[in-house]
Design a protein around this motif. Structure first.
Motif, short mmCIF file in Angstrom:
data_model
loop_
_atom_site.label_atom_id
_atom_site.label_comp_id
_atom_site.label_asym_id
_atom_site.label_seq_id
_atom_site.Cartn_x
_atom_site.Cartn_y
_atom_site.Cartn_z
N GLY A 1 46.49 37.59 30.18
CA GLY A 1 47.24 38.54 29.37
C GLY A 1 48.09 39.44 30.26
N GLU A 2 47.87 40.77 30.11
CA GLU A 2 48.63 41.72 30.90
C GLU A 2 48.05 41.89 32.30
N LYS A 3 46.93 41.26 32.56
CA LYS A 3 46.32 41.36 33.88
C LYS A 3 47.01 40.40 34.86
N GLN A 4 47.27 40.93 36.01
CA GLN A 4 47.87 40.13 37.09
C GLN A 4 46.92 40.15 38.27
N ALA A 5 46.44 38.97 38.66
CA ALA A 5 45.48 38.89 39.75
C ALA A 5 46.18 39.10 41.09
N ALA A 6 45.44 39.64 42.03
CA ALA A 6 45.97 39.82 43.38
C ALA A 6 46.29 38.47 44.00
N SER A 7 47.39 38.41 44.72
CA SER A 7 47.86 37.13 45.28
C SER A 7 46.91 36.60 46.34
N HIS A 8 46.39 37.45 47.20
CA HIS A 8 45.45 37.11 48.26
C HIS A 8 45.98 35.94 49.10
N VAL A 9 45.11 34.99 49.47
CA VAL A 9 45.46 33.87 50.34
C VAL A 9 45.03 32.59 49.66
N SER A 10 45.86 31.57 49.74
CA SER A 10 45.51 30.27 49.19
C SER A 10 46.10 29.18 50.07
N ARG B 1 43.88 22.17 58.00
CA ARG B 1 43.70 23.57 57.64
C ARG B 1 42.31 23.76 57.04
N VAL B 2 41.74 24.91 57.31
CA VAL B 2 40.41 25.24 56.82
C VAL B 2 40.52 26.55 56.05
N PHE B 3 40.01 26.56 54.82
CA PHE B 3 40.09 27.73 53.96
C PHE B 3 38.67 28.18 53.61
N PHE B 4 38.42 29.48 53.77
CA PHE B 4 37.12 30.05 53.47
C PHE B 4 37.26 30.93 52.22
N GLY B 5 36.63 30.57 51.15
CA GLY B 5 36.70 31.35 49.92
C GLY B 5 36.70 30.45 48.71
N HIS B 6 36.58 31.09 47.57
CA HIS B 6 36.54 30.33 46.32
C HIS B 6 37.86 30.48 45.60
N ASP B 7 38.03 29.70 44.56
CA ASP B 7 39.26 29.73 43.78
C ASP B 7 39.32 31.02 42.97
N ARG B 8 40.45 31.71 43.06
CA ARG B 8 40.63 32.98 42.35
C ARG B 8 40.95 32.74 40.88
N ARG B 9 40.53 33.72 40.07
CA ARG B 9 40.88 33.65 38.66
C ARG B 9 42.36 33.95 38.46
N LEU B 10 42.94 33.27 37.53
CA LEU B 10 44.36 33.47 37.28
C LEU B 10 44.58 34.68 36.38
N GLU C 1 26.88 30.37 50.40
CA GLU C 1 27.18 30.16 48.97
C GLU C 1 28.65 30.35 48.63
N GLU C 2 29.51 30.36 49.64
CA GLU C 2 30.95 30.37 49.40
C GLU C 2 31.54 29.10 49.99
N PRO C 3 32.39 28.40 49.24
CA PRO C 3 32.84 27.08 49.68
C PRO C 3 33.74 27.15 50.91
N ILE C 4 33.71 26.05 51.66
CA ILE C 4 34.62 25.83 52.79
C ILE C 4 35.46 24.62 52.44
N ILE C 5 36.76 24.82 52.35
CA ILE C 5 37.67 23.74 51.95
C ILE C 5 38.45 23.31 53.19
N VAL C 6 38.38 22.01 53.50
CA VAL C 6 39.09 21.44 54.65
C VAL C 6 40.23 20.57 54.10
N GLU C 7 41.43 20.94 54.47
CA GLU C 7 42.62 20.19 54.04
C GLU C 7 43.01 19.22 55.15
N VAL C 8 42.87 17.93 54.89
CA VAL C 8 43.16 16.88 55.86
C VAL C 8 44.45 16.19 55.43
N VAL C 9 45.34 16.02 56.38
CA VAL C 9 46.65 15.41 56.11
C VAL C 9 46.57 13.93 56.50
#
Length: 1478
Positions: free
Chosen positions: A720-729, A708-717, A784-792
């Motif tokens: 407090g009362e703020k809930q981050a958008a789930s988006h894709v991970s 699997r290949v993921f394009f994007g950076h790690d989202r902030r969690l 300048e945005e990371p590319i994460i490759v998940e190798v099984v």
């Protein structure tokens, strides 16, 4: 099974032949020994008759005996020893080997030979095409002989070696030949002496063996005359004396040894004895030597014997140490060198001369029949024929007749006794019991004179002389008797022979009863514990099933007969089962190979090394390259070690690599030895190699397809009362249906942005690419945005692995935006040759220092790349160091244990290499050419294109609820943050559930400032007012994002300050939420769309952000509303036909969920283009409309049509919101959020409504027929376009605090008299419809219903409530009555008024008896559209009383239509008048 020389019928017949004993005098033995034969061996080749024999059965019918064979053997008074029998069978199999280089038996493919059973192999075999021509020649060759001669030799000798049993008579002697010579002094006395010896052996108590068929055994007296030495006249004289004494039918003079001269060196005589004597004659056995018996016992029975699996010779010091339970058990790796030296002595067939494991001294073969001429052969053949036809067959015929007579006499007596018993004591047929239910009575013995045994004797005699019909009937009768006595051994024998008799019957009158054989085998094996008899049954039944092409059943039967008590038998039967699998109509090649492996294992345990090697070599061709590691580990490990010893390291590496890449099932210690051997050999190769290219490593296994290949950076969690958008991970599982929903949302918003057209180059945004996504196009990544490759990775071994320096291997082509792909001058940069100077400025590669994998672990590694320049990136694979830690206590070789500086493997082995990520694309199936061939498209998930910088949005939800009441209104806030260095614009949101949320209306004046500015912190805009007041407001749907046609808003523009969000900036906006109308858990998907504010040349035009909200909806209120027309006709012409009553039924269906105590109905509002609520009729003045759990209330409202004065040009298409508050506070329903959620509600019926008609004309619209138009007119009379909005407050107790919740429910009234509900009804699943290739005739237009026609006219009677009249002075009382008729439709209507009384029942006459109408009693009037007319009537009374004036019947129909309907039936209330007498 394998191809055999004999047919099945011949094999079965030869398995059961009449047994004849031989007793010879000493002189007779000397005469026959001149030919190196004894008497039984002398006559054996001539024991098959070439002419037919005849006999009569008990029914006096002539029976023909064809091709009869008899068995002649010497009398042996001791039963065969089990150990000796097994030893001799082992020798028979060992002596029978496939011929070297015989093309008709084997096909040579590489180093292995595959035995071919017949020509039925199909193309499923991988090597079929290469040897197709050879197969065709095989099937047509006349030399196509048996493929397993060792099995036939074993089977024949096994059947000959079977000891005689008491439960059957087939192996019992029927006759005895007494042989003397004419050279003896007194041949007659010698015959008498031999006769006495036979009698003593049969009837004496000192000899229990052999077994004799009947007490009166046939004795045949043979006088043997040696022609070369004896006096022929003396022989004739002695023969005459013998005939006079014993009869001519029981005597014979046999002359042999007619050859007088010795054979010349070139003279050849036929030797028919060789084919019989090269097999061991088990009937004339001798006691084995003491040492050999011990050896046989060790080879056959010892479960601790050394395992050889057909490739290794047993080591002396391994006895009792290696467990040989598994057919593919490997040897201890510590003794590998010993085994590798031993394997040099064994070669597979076809590769050279094989060395026999059993090295036996070869003696010169003796000449048989040297003193016999061809005439002697004919005389011996004639002797056997005379003995059979004149002695044996008549003897059998006489005994069958005698036994049958005895049976018939007993049957007459027993049948009468049985019938009498049944008559007095009852009873019928006893049901047969299964084998498991019967008692273990295998030891039950019948006396010799038992009637059951006499029947069995008759059956066996009939079977031996080929009278199978009669034999089957006798066997079947005996079977019943044995089963009734629970004599299981006898019953099993009868079942076995009944099945064989049924098969051998000429013409096949009945099918082969295979279940008889199965029952017999089970009984022999499980009940009687007699494996010899069970094996005989299995051999016979398997051959019969094979002849009927039932190979699967035959294989199952043979496999069931394998056991641990005999390795040789199990090996032979497993091999035959393998041949059954490959002889099927669809050959099961893998099963063939698997059972050949099992057979080789059992051959090895039995000491049959050559046969074991042959089985392994044949099976290897099928297993090779198919991933069957257990079958390949033996050969490949040996090849690897020997290749390395022979200075062929490349071949050794290839062999060890093949072992490691398979899913090995070996023990952990064995796999550890494999891995250490591989690393040692591989390191030696890599040190000798001077090339800089990294080689491929076999471990660990990489599931490239699951990358699997993921394009994007790690989202902030969440903070407090703020809930981050789930988006894709990467932690989310792929959902195909959900992915399609996201794609549709993105297509919807892109089409709106591009003025309703989806661009041709549109490419849906995919943040995570996997094997389930569409990877045909090049993915887009951002600088300048990371590319994460998940190798099984998967460790197939049972030993741990250690990977160090793990990183991605890539190639990169720098390109500016807009530059074409694939230019010739493209500079390609790679990190394969380690770090380069300019490499760090292009792509930053993350390195994992240590990556540990446990045994058989499947582990994911996430490797990151950070591109710093635009261009084309190609991710090729991974590079790492592979190592294995040394096992505890293992002393490493000095060469292996050399310390490596700076490595964690300083005490172990390590190698550096790579593995490529090779992903095969999906199979193409679009064109005809692609469908008829196997073609795969590209998979470009590892080839991203790096694009210029783009904005990056993060979304946070503040005070976002997780649970709501159905219809509850809640206010939250959304924070938008731009975390990139590029400004963003064009922010929009789209959802499949627009009724769930709103950001407010476009008109700022209609939007409340904040919740704190309103009374009670309400989310609504409220004003203080009196109770039960009504107000109305005109609202345009466009102000709330709704289309002019009432369509719900799909895409919502989010208002940003200055329409742009600068880098690093954030903004908070209010967001109203409304609980779903249906209870349960709901998933609400939001898709946020945004663009870059900078216009750059980029393949990426926009970006999206996903969020999924999980809302749990609880039940609140259920609102039901009904509209009915008012019968009152106001005098004001503008209010005519505009009155309507609306009943609102509200029920609290909340069962104290979420702590709700009670609900208050604070306001009821309406929204419509034509109607509005006017007032509340049953308003409660003293208290609010409060409803606790399960309570219910009903409200009644008067509704009027919107006045024509309001229908200005500005009001076209607008909705009138009317509010009727039930408290001290009025909610302005025409503002946010009430109006927003009203326009966003689901209203599927609005699109189906027919168009509204103007009041000007009656002409049908263009494209409509008159019938359709009239039907619409009738339907429009009863239609109402009115929506009810019920606003409520709920009081909730939570954490000992009281909260006030508020919400709104919608009810859409469509038809007068039809109830509408706020709860959404579940949509019924659409039924499947058949495909239609012809257009159906359109159905006839449905006529208006009676209920619809009754709504055309509204009637009303005007009269005084009471009337005084002096009846004594004037008997007739006439009262004026006015009937008002109102046309409710927009078309001309014909009305008929009938004043005559219709009812004639006594009850009606009571009411109308003294009341009648005067004047004209029937009228016909035309009414124009919405016209009101008055009709003057006069009612006449003759008595005082109470009368019902509601008797006029009014019929209405549309002009020019034939259907008429009674319209006055809608007036259900009576019109009562009181007549007083004064």
């Amino acid at each position: 099974m394998a191809q055999c020389l004999q047919s099945v019928q011949e094999f079965v017949q030869d398995s059961f032949v009449p047994m004849v004993a031989v007793l010879c005098s000493e002189y007779a033995e000397k005469v026959t020994r001149k030919n190196n034969l004894n008497f039984s061996e002398l006559v054996r080749p001539f024991c098959r008759l070439t002419s037919e024999g005849h006999m009569r059965d008990p029914n006096n019918q002539i029976h023909v005996v064809k091709n009869l064979k008899i068995s002649v053997s010497n009398v042996v008074t001791e039963p065969p020893h089990h150990a000796t029998t097994r030893r001799l069978l082992n020798e028979v199999v060992s002596a029978s080997q496939p011929a070297e280089g015989l093309v008709t038996n084997v096909i040579t493919a590489g180093d292995y030979d595959l035995n071919i059973s017949d020509g039925s192999l199909k193309a499923s075999v991988p090597w079929y095409y290469s040897w197709k021509d050879t197969l065709m020649e095989l099937s047509k060759s006349k030399f196509y002989t048996a493929t397993t001669p060792w099995f036939e030799a074993y089977r024949e000798n096994f059947l000959q070696s079977m000891p005689a049993s008491d439960h059957e008579f087939l192996n019992h002697y029927l006759a005895c030949m007494l042989v003397v010579t004419s050279h003896e002094a007194s041949p007659v006395d010698q015959l008498f002496k031999l006769s006495q010896d036979q009698h003593r052996i049969q009837h004496g108590s000192e000899h229990a063996y052999p077994k004799w068929f009947i007490p009166n055994t046939l004795k045949y007296y043979v006088l043997l005359h040696d022609v070369s030495e004896g006096d022929e006249q003396r022989a004739e004289s002695i023969y005459e004396d013998i005939k006079q004494r014993y009869g001519t039918q029981a005597c014979y003079l046999l002359k042999i040894n007619s050859r007088t001269s010795t054979l010349g060196p070139d003279e050849q005589i036929p030797d028919p004895w060789s084919q019989y004597l090269h097999r061991n004659n088990l009937q004339n056995q001798e006691l084995p030597e003491e040492g050999s018996a011990v050896v046989v016992n060790n080879v056959e029975n010892s479960m601790n014997a050394s395992e050889t699996d057909g490739l290794h010779l047993p080591a002396k010091d391994d006895v009792g140490r290696v467990n040989s339970d598994h057919p593919l058990q490997l040897d201890d790796p510590s003794n590998v060198a010993t085994h590798m030296e031993c394997i040099d002595d064994i070669k597979p067939p076809g590769t050279g001369p094989a060395v026999d494991i059993r090295k036996q001294p070869c003696a010169a073969p003796a000449t048989h029949g040297a003193c016999l001429t061809l005439g002697d052969h004919d005389r011996i053949r004639l002797f056997i024929q005379e003995f059979t036809f004149r002695g044996l067959l008549p003897h059998i015929e006489k005994n069958i007749r005698q036994l049958n007579d005895q049976r018939m006499s007993r049957k007459g007596i027993s049948s009468s006794l049985i019938s009498a018993t049944k008559k007095w004591f009852g009873g019928g047929k006893v049901p047969e019991k299964s084998i498991n239910e019967l008692k273990n009575t295998s030891g039950l013995l019948y006396p010799p004179e038992a009637p059951e045994l006499q029947i069995r004797k008759m059956a066996d005699l009939c079977f031996l002389v080929q009278h199978y019909d009669l034999a089957y009937s006798y066997y079947h009768a005996a079977k019943k008797d044995f089963l009734s006595d629970q004599a299981m051994l006898y019953a099993a024998g009868a079942l076995e022979m009944a099945a064989v008799s049924a098969f051998l019957q000429p013409g096949a009158p009945r099918p082969y009863p295979a279940h008889y054989m199965d029952t017999a085998i089970q009984t022999y094996r499980d009940v009687c514990k007699n494996m010899v008899m069970a094996e005989r049954c299995a051999l016979l039944s398997a051959e019969i099933l094979k002849s009927q092409a039932k190979y699967s059943d035959a294989a199952t039967l043979l496999i069931k007969m394998t056991s641990e008590d005999s390795d040789l038998r199990s090996a032979l039967l497993l091999e035959q089962a393998a041949h059954c699998f490959i002889n099927m109509r669809s050959p099961m090649v893998r099963k063939f190979a698997f059972h050949m492996i099992l057979a080789g294992h059992r051959f090895s345990k039995a000491g049959q090394k050559r046969h074991a090697l042959r089985c392994y070599c044949q099976a290897m061709q099928v297993y090779k390259g198919k991933g069957w590691s257990l079958a390949e580990d033996h050969i490949n490990f040996t090849i690897g070690r020997q290749s390395f010893t022979l200075r062929q390291p490349e071949n050794a590496v290839a062999a060890f690599r093949h072992i490691l890449i398979n899913d090995s099932k070996q023990a952990a210690s064995q796999q550890g030895a494999f891995l250490r051997e591989y690393l040692y050999v591989y390191k030696s190769v890599s040190q000798a190699s001077t090339e800089g290219v990294l080689p491929q490593l076999p471990l660990p296994c990489i599931h490239s397809f699951a990358t699997r290949v993921f394009f994007g950076h790690d989202r902030r969690l969440a903070e407090g009362e703020k809930q981050a958008a789930s988006h894709v991970s990467l932690d989310q599982e792929y959902d195909r249906e959900l992915s399609q929903q996201w794609r549709e949302l993105e297509e919807q918003v892109v089409a709106i942005v591009n003025r309703g057209v989806l661009p041709a180059a549109f490419q849906p945004t995919l943040y995570c690419l996997s094997n389930q996504t569409d990877n045909m196009r090049f993915p887009l990544a951002v600088v300048e945005e990371p590319i994460i490759v998940e190798v099984v990775f998967r460790n197939p071994l049972k030993v741990p692995l250690i990977l160090t320096g793990l990183s991605l291997l890539w190639k990169f082509s720098p390109k500016e935006p807009g530059q074409q792909r694939g230019g010739e001058t493209d500079e390609v940069v790679s990190n394969e040759r380690e770090v380069q100077a300019s490499q760090g400025g292009l792509i930053t590669t993350e390195v994992i220092s240590e990556f540990h994998m446990s045994p058989e672990e499947k582990k994911v590694a996430r490797l990151k790349l950070l591109p710093h320049q635009t261009g084309e990136l190609h991710i090729r694979g991974v590079v790492y160091n592979l190592g294995a830690a040394p096992p505890p206590g293992d002393v490493l070789n000095s060469t292996v244990g050399t310390r490596v500086e700076g490595s964690i493997f300083s005490d172990g082995l390590f190698v550096r290499g790579r593995q490529d990520l090779e992903i095969q694309g999906p199979r193409l199936n679009n064109t005809k050419e692609e469908k008829t061939s196997v073609r795969h498209g590209p998979d470009r998930r590892l080839d991203p294109i790096i694009t210029p910088p783009m904005p990056l949005l993060e979304v946070f939800f503040i005070n976002f609820p997780t649970g709501l009441l159905c219809g509850e209104i809640r206010k939250a806030y959304v924070e938008f943050v731009n975390v990139s260095k590029v400004p963003l614009q064009g922010l929009r949101v789209v959802s499949k559930h627009p009724e769930f949320f709103t950001f407010g209306s476009h008109a700022a004046a209609l939007t409340p400032l904040s919740p704190g500015a309103s009374e009670n912190c309400s989310a609504y805009k409220t004003v203080a007012t009196g109770r039960a007041s009504a107000s109305s407001t005109l609202v345009a749907p466009a102000d709330f994002g709704t289309g002019a046609d009432g369509s719900r808003p799909g895409v919502v523009e989010i208002p940003l300050p200055d329409s742009t969000l600068q880098p690093g900036a954030s903004v908070q906006l209010p967001m109203w939420l409304r609980g779903p109308d249906r209870e349960g858990v709901h998933e609400i998907n939001f898709l946020f769309y945004y663009e870059s504010a900078e216009k750059k040349v980029s393949k990426m035009s926009h970006r999206v952000l996903r969020h999924t909200a999980i809302i749990c909806a609880s039940r609140s209120l259920s609102v039901r509303a009904t509209a009915c027309r008012s019968n009152t006709l106001p005098e004001n012409s503008e209010d005519r036909n505009s009155g309507m009553l609306v009943f609102v039924d509200v029920e609290n269906i909340n069962t104290n969920e979420a702590g709700v105590r009670e609900f208050h109905i604070v306001q009821v509002s309406s929204s419509s283009q034509h109607w509005k609520l006017h007032s509340c009729i049953n308003s409660v003045e003293d208290k609010d409309s409060k409803l606790t759990s399960r309570e219910r209330g009903k409200l009644c409202f008067r509704a009027t049509k919107c006045r024509s004065a309001e229908a200005t040009s500005d009001a076209v298409g607008k909705y009138t919101f009317a509010d009727i508050n039930l408290g001290n506070e009025q909610i302005i329903s025409a503002t946010t959020p009430c109006a927003d959620f009203f326009f966003r509600r689901r209203h599927p019926l609005e699109s189906k409504k027919p168009p509204m008609l103007g009041s000007a004309g009656f002409a049908p619209p263009a494209g409509h027929t008159a019938a359709e138009h009239l039907s619409n007119v009738v339907c429009r009379c009863s239609e109402v376009d009115l929506s009810i909005i019920v606003l409520w407050k709920a009081y909730v107790v939570e954490d000992n605090k009281q909260l006030i919740l508020e919400g709104q429910l919608h009810v859409a009234l469509q038809t007068i008299g039809r109830e509408a509900c706020s709860l959404t009804q579940k949509e019924e699943a659409e039924e499947m419809v058949l495909l239609k290739f012809k257009p159906d005739v359109p159905p006839p237009l449905a006529k208006p219903s009676v209920e619809q026609l009754s709504q055309l006219i509204k009637t009303n009677l005007h009269y005084p409530e009471s009337y005084d009249h002096p009846f004594p002075q004037k008997s007739l009382c006439m009262v004026p009555v006015t009937l008002m008729l109102s046309n409710c439709s927009l078309a001309e209507v014909d009305v008929i008024i009938d004043l005559r009384h219709k009812a004639t029942s006594p009850e009606t006459l009571e009411v109308h008896g003294s009341f009648t109408w005067l004047g004209q009693t029937q009228y016909k009037l035309p009414l124009r559209a919405q016209e009101v007319r008055k009709l003057r009537l006069t009612a006449c009374f003759i008595h005082a009383g109470v009368y019902n004036l509601g008797t006029p019947r009014v019929f209405a129909k549309l002009a020019e239509q034939g259907s008429m309907c009674e319209a006055s039936r809608q007036s259900a209330t009576p019109a009562l008048i009181i007549i007083n007498s004064v």
